[in-house]
Design a protein around this motif. Sequence first.
Motif, PDB file in Angstrom:
ATOM      1  N   THR A   1      20.594 -25.533  12.210  1.00  0.00           N
ATOM      2  CA  THR A   1      20.253 -24.109  12.326  1.00  0.00           C
ATOM      3  C   THR A   1      19.195 -23.901  13.400  1.00  0.00           C
ATOM      4  OG1 THR A   1      20.602 -23.987   9.952  1.00  0.00           O
ATOM      5  CG2 THR A   1      19.592 -22.074  10.983  1.00  0.00           C
TER       6      THR A   1
ATOM      7  N   MET B   1      20.904 -19.960   4.853  1.00  0.00           N
ATOM      8  CA  MET B   1      21.076 -21.249   4.167  1.00  0.00           C
ATOM      9  C   MET B   1      21.100 -21.029   2.658  1.00  0.00           C
ATOM     10  SD  MET B   1      20.576 -23.915   6.577  1.00  0.00           S
ATOM     11  CE  MET B   1      19.612 -25.103   5.699  1.00  0.00           C
TER      12      MET B   1
ATOM     13  N   ASP C   1      10.127 -15.990  16.486  1.00  0.00           N
ATOM     14  CA  ASP C   1      11.185 -15.601  15.558  1.00  0.00           C
ATOM     15  C   ASP C   1      12.093 -16.786  15.216  1.00  0.00           C
ATOM     16  OD1 ASP C   1      10.219 -13.057  15.615  1.00  0.00           O
ATOM     17  OD2 ASP C   1      11.673 -12.300  17.054  1.00  0.00           O
ATOM     18  N   ALA C   2      12.391 -17.585  16.219  1.00  0.00           N
ATOM     19  CA  ALA C   2      13.293 -18.720  16.006  1.00  0.00           C
ATOM     20  C   ALA C   2      12.662 -19.772  15.092  1.00  0.00           C
ATOM     21  CB  ALA C   2      13.681 -19.343  17.343  1.00  0.00           C
TER      22      ALA C   2
ATOM     23  N   GLN D   1      21.189 -15.130  14.470  1.00  0.00           N
ATOM     24  CA  GLN D   1      21.659 -16.475  14.135  1.00  0.00           C
ATOM     25  C   GLN D   1      22.170 -16.553  12.689  1.00  0.00           C
ATOM     26  OE1 GLN D   1      21.229 -18.448  16.949  1.00  0.00           O
ATOM     27  NE2 GLN D   1      22.851 -19.649  15.985  1.00  0.00           N
ATOM     28  N   TYR D   2      21.728 -15.624  11.851  1.00  0.00           N
ATOM     29  CA  TYR D   2      22.147 -15.635  10.451  1.00  0.00           C
ATOM     30  C   TYR D   2      23.292 -14.658  10.194  1.00  0.00           C
ATOM     31  CZ  TYR D   2      17.876 -18.283   9.847  1.00  0.00           C
ATOM     32  OH  TYR D   2      16.899 -19.246   9.957  1.00  0.00           O
TER      33      TYR D   2
ATOM     34  N   GLY E   1      11.957  -8.040  15.528  1.00  0.00           N
ATOM     35  CA  GLY E   1      10.896  -9.044  15.616  1.00  0.00           C
ATOM     36  C   GLY E   1      10.420  -9.402  14.227  1.00  0.00           C
ATOM     37  N   THR E   2       9.975 -10.642  14.021  1.00  0.00           N
ATOM     38  CA  THR E   2       9.526 -11.043  12.687  1.00  0.00           C
ATOM     39  C   THR E   2       8.166 -10.424  12.355  1.00  0.00           C
ATOM     40  OG1 THR E   2       8.782 -13.089  13.727  1.00  0.00           O
ATOM     41  CG2 THR E   2      10.803 -13.199  12.441  1.00  0.00           C
TER      42      THR E   2
ATOM     43  N   GLU F   1      18.270 -28.459   7.791  1.00  0.00           N
ATOM     44  CA  GLU F   1      17.794 -27.286   8.556  1.00  0.00           C
ATOM     45  C   GLU F   1      17.903 -27.492  10.065  1.00  0.00           C
ATOM     46  OE1 GLU F   1      13.880 -25.974   7.664  1.00  0.00           O
ATOM     47  OE2 GLU F   1      14.299 -25.722   5.533  1.00  0.00           O
TER      48      GLU F   1
ATOM     49  N   LYS G   1      10.283 -19.189  12.795  1.00  0.00           N
ATOM     50  CA  LYS G   1       9.680 -18.576  11.610  1.00  0.00           C
ATOM     51  C   LYS G   1      10.066 -19.278  10.301  1.00  0.00           C
ATOM     52  CE  LYS G   1       9.834 -14.786   8.622  1.00  0.00           C
ATOM     53  NZ  LYS G   1      11.010 -14.784   7.778  1.00  0.00           N
ATOM     54  N   ASP G   2      11.324 -19.663  10.169  1.00  0.00           N
ATOM     55  CA  ASP G   2      11.786 -20.286   8.927  1.00  0.00           C
ATOM     56  C   ASP G   2      11.563 -21.800   8.911  1.00  0.00           C
ATOM     57  OD1 ASP G   2      12.540 -17.823   8.032  1.00  0.00           O
ATOM     58  OD2 ASP G   2      14.628 -18.028   8.672  1.00  0.00           O
ATOM     59  N   HIS G   3      10.916 -22.315   9.941  1.00  0.00           N
ATOM     60  CA  HIS G   3      10.713 -23.764  10.036  1.00  0.00           C
ATOM     61  C   HIS G   3       9.216 -23.999  10.253  1.00  0.00           C
ATOM     62  CE1 HIS G   3      15.091 -23.754  10.606  1.00  0.00           C
ATOM     63  NE2 HIS G   3      14.869 -22.781  11.457  1.00  0.00           N
TER      64      HIS G   3
ATOM     65  N   GLN H   1      18.926 -11.986  20.215  1.00  0.00           N
ATOM     66  CA  GLN H   1      18.342 -12.493  18.975  1.00  0.00           C
ATOM     67  C   GLN H   1      18.389 -11.482  17.826  1.00  0.00           C
ATOM     68  OE1 GLN H   1      16.595 -13.611  22.013  1.00  0.00           O
ATOM     69  NE2 GLN H   1      17.880 -15.386  21.573  1.00  0.00           N
ATOM     70  N   TRP H   2      18.256 -10.217  18.151  1.00  0.00           N
ATOM     71  CA  TRP H   2      18.112  -9.202  17.103  1.00  0.00           C
ATOM     72  C   TRP H   2      19.225  -8.163  17.163  1.00  0.00           C
ATOM     73  CZ3 TRP H   2      14.853  -9.743  13.104  1.00  0.00           C
ATOM     74  CH2 TRP H   2      13.852 -10.720  13.250  1.00  0.00           C
TER      75      TRP H   2
ATOM     76  N   TYR I   1      18.009 -11.116  12.332  1.00  0.00           N
ATOM     77  CA  TYR I   1      18.082 -12.203  13.308  1.00  0.00           C
ATOM     78  C   TYR I   1      19.542 -12.641  13.424  1.00  0.00           C
ATOM     79  CZ  TYR I   1      16.212 -16.019  16.067  1.00  0.00           C
ATOM     80  OH  TYR I   1      15.901 -16.865  17.104  1.00  0.00           O
TER      81      TYR I   1
END
Lengths: 136, 161
Positions: B141, A78, B111-112, A130-131, A89-90, B138, B114-116, A113-114, A128
């Motif tokens: 996303t 974003m 993980d999904a 999705q980005y 993994g985060t 957001e 994490k940014d929220h 996911q990764w 990740y």
Amino acid sequence: MTLAEKYKELIDLAKAHQLNVDDSGKVLRVEGTVTSSNVKDQLWAIYQRIDPHFKSNDVILNVKTNVTEGGKVKVVTMQSRLNIRKGPGTDQPIVGKAEKGDIITLISKANDQWWLVRDNDGEEGYCYSQYLEPVQ
Amino acid sequence: MKTLRALSMVALILALGMGATSCKQVNDADLQTAAQELLVANPDMAGVTVTVADKVATLTGTVAVDSVKALAETTVAGVKNIKSVVNELEVVPPAPDYTELDATINAALADALKDHSKVTAEVKDGVITLSGNIAEKELPTLMQKLNALNPVQIVNNLTVK
């Protein structure tokens, strides 16, 4: 209104791209892989137009973009930079960052996911998915 | 003499009657036991109950599929002296097992999300239920990330700001 009527536009586009569409239950399921991220974006744009805040709880739109390993992917965060991590993994330490808009290399997919990538400094790690968006 | 004969006849009739009755009860109960034992032997038929009256067996309860319903009937029909079987079994498909899907979603959820940071999620039977709040820009996303986990449903109780 049935799911088929409510989401007709979404279903039509999905079927035009050979995606699996199942409207037999209380949740419309659209699943599959498309060759272009444009199609995925269009599907999401239609879905969001019909249900702006995704509050109807009656759709699962699980569409992935076909991306080849070794191909290029664009960083579509974003605003922030995208973390590149040591593992998938985060909870994994950050080994680098990719700028928004950067085009980097996809090495392989650890899972949905990764993805393992190499950035333009030659640094390798997991991002990740999705980005990341495939570049045609 | 006549009175005695009459009395003995009455006694005989009573005895026969009682004997016949008790004999029939034992019979039905035995048949029921025999039938139930056969059913118990098959774990697919754990939900089946059999009752026997006048040598007619009645099956009640639930089974998972049509084939087990039919099998229960033929099993009981095969018991010696059972005249017929009334099959009142209901076919109720078992609830799907979402344990694995829930585990997969839960593993990917951190993980999904994490940014929220103001979003919390709960997973049950493959359904992700969201609560908390999120900025409007957001939201797409987050929804894309969660849809990619292929849940059964997403219940969005988020306050969109």
